[in-house]
Design an enzyme around this catalytic site. Structure first.
Site, PDB file in Angstrom:
ATOM      1  N   GLY A  31       0.802  -1.218   0.000  1.00 43.35           N
ATOM      2  CA  GLY A  31       0.000   0.000   0.000  1.00 43.35           C
ATOM      3  C   GLY A  31       0.831   1.264   0.000  1.00 43.35           C
ATOM      4  N   HIS A  37       4.394   1.437  -8.013  1.00 42.03           N
ATOM      5  CA  HIS A  37       3.370   0.390  -7.898  1.00 42.03           C
ATOM      6  C   HIS A  37       2.417   0.430  -9.100  1.00 42.03           C
ATOM      7  CE1 HIS A  37       4.030   1.270  -3.420  1.00 42.03           C
ATOM      8  NE2 HIS A  37       4.340   0.002  -3.504  1.00 42.03           N
ATOM      9  N   LYS A 149      13.172  -2.943  -8.524  1.00 40.33           N
ATOM     10  CA  LYS A 149      13.783  -2.149  -7.467  1.00 40.33           C
ATOM     11  C   LYS A 149      14.142  -3.036  -6.275  1.00 40.33           C
ATOM     12  CE  LYS A 149      13.088   1.350  -4.115  1.00 40.33           C
ATOM     13  NZ  LYS A 149      12.541   0.534  -3.011  1.00 40.33           N
TER      14      LYS A 149
END
Ligand code: AMP
Length: 290
Positions: A31, A37, A149
């Site tokens: 989140g 994302h 990443k």
């Protein structure tokens, strides 16, 4: 787009989509979503896949004294962003849903979890591998997308999926950076302006190593020359920095075997924030920095 909290609701929705012939894709996250994302969501939602984004701050991957309690949380904002980017469902389970009382089963990936971040975060990859395998079992996607990443995490997940014969394709997606070159991370929210300026030494260091590679330099010692000293001067604590084999994540040495595309990887503390970043030489574009 639906947001659900239970495995039953999740499975009902996925079953319905599969019944209509849709491909199922999964993007696991903790989140506090950002463009990094969302680039994974874009990729997962292509070709009209039914895309599940999981939002779960997984307690078992945090060690004692780490940032579990203060990790940023914004489920409503996350759900809005997911909907805008074409996700089909947000799965935001409570901890008890994922880890029922008495849970005692773990997924442990050996070897590649010992170095790099594993050396500084002893329980981290056991927690990551366990929660990702659980999510893959809950959703049973055709494809799951992860960011490069977290390169070591990607290798850990690829290993678990291969070794446990899980029927899913794992895709790695490029690192998304802010315009100043810093890799996007939910943890960047902890950085003060002054911290952020110091943190920029991380992408700048990776860019210098990548430039040397592009100029034809191949010896590890020459590619790294002076860079670690520079990092140490700017950050508060350097956990690791070096050139690594992208397959087994072992450190490259001057006399070791040559590796076609080494990984330059770094983990450093700036203020209260632990940052990680990497570039695979000759594969990833060098970070664009001022
Ligand atoms: P996290 O919420 O930090 O657990 O990350 C969830 C997924 O997003 C992982 O697969 C990460 O590798 C990926 N991710 C995080 N930051 C970035 C970024 N800057 N670029 C691309 N992917 C990222």
């Amino acid at each position: 787009m639906q947001t659900v909290r239970t495995i039953d609701e999740l499975r009902t929705a996925v079953r319905r989509a599969r019944g209509k012939g849709r491909t199922i894709s999964l993007v696991p996250t903790m989140g506090a979503l950002h463009e990094g994302h969302l680039s994974l969501v874009d990729r997962a939602a292509g070709d009209d896949a039914f895309t599940v984004v999981s939002v779960f701050v997984n307690p078992t991957q945090f060690g004692p004294g780490e940032d579990l309690e203060r990790y940023p949380r914004d489920l409503e904002g996350d759900a809005r962003l997911c909907e805008r980017r074409g996700a089909s469902l947000v799965f935001a389970p409570r901890a008890r849903e994922v880890y029922p009382e008495g849970s005692r089963t773990w997924v442990t990936v050996e070897g590649i979890t010992e170095g790099l971040c594993g050396a500084f975060r002893p329980v981290h990859f056991r927690g990551v591998a366990t929660v990702v395998v659980k999510l893959l079992n809950m959703v049973q996607p055709d494809v799951a997308v992860f960011g490069r990443k977290d390169f070591q995490q990607l290798r850990v997940i690829e290993s678990a999926v291969r070794d446990l014969n899980l029927p899913v394709r794992i895709e790695g997606a490029p690192t998304v950076r802010d315009p100043d070159g810093l890799a996007m991370s939910s943890r960047n929210a902890y950085l003060t302006d002054a911290d952020r300026q110091r943190a920029l030494t991380i992408p700048r260091t990776l860019a210098r190593a990548a430039l040397r590679w592009e100029e034809g330099m191949r010896e590890p010692a020459r590619i790294l020359e002076g860079l670690e000293e520079n990092l140490v001067r700017r950050v508060d604590r350097l956990d690791y920095f070096g050139l690594y084999d992208p397959e087994d994540l072992g450190a490259l040495t001057a006399n070791g075997p040559a590796v076609r595309h080494p990984l330059v990887a770094v983990a450093a503390h700036v203020g209260v924030t632990r940052l990680i970043d990497n570039v695979q030489l000759g594969v990833d574009p060098p970070p664009r920095v001022d």
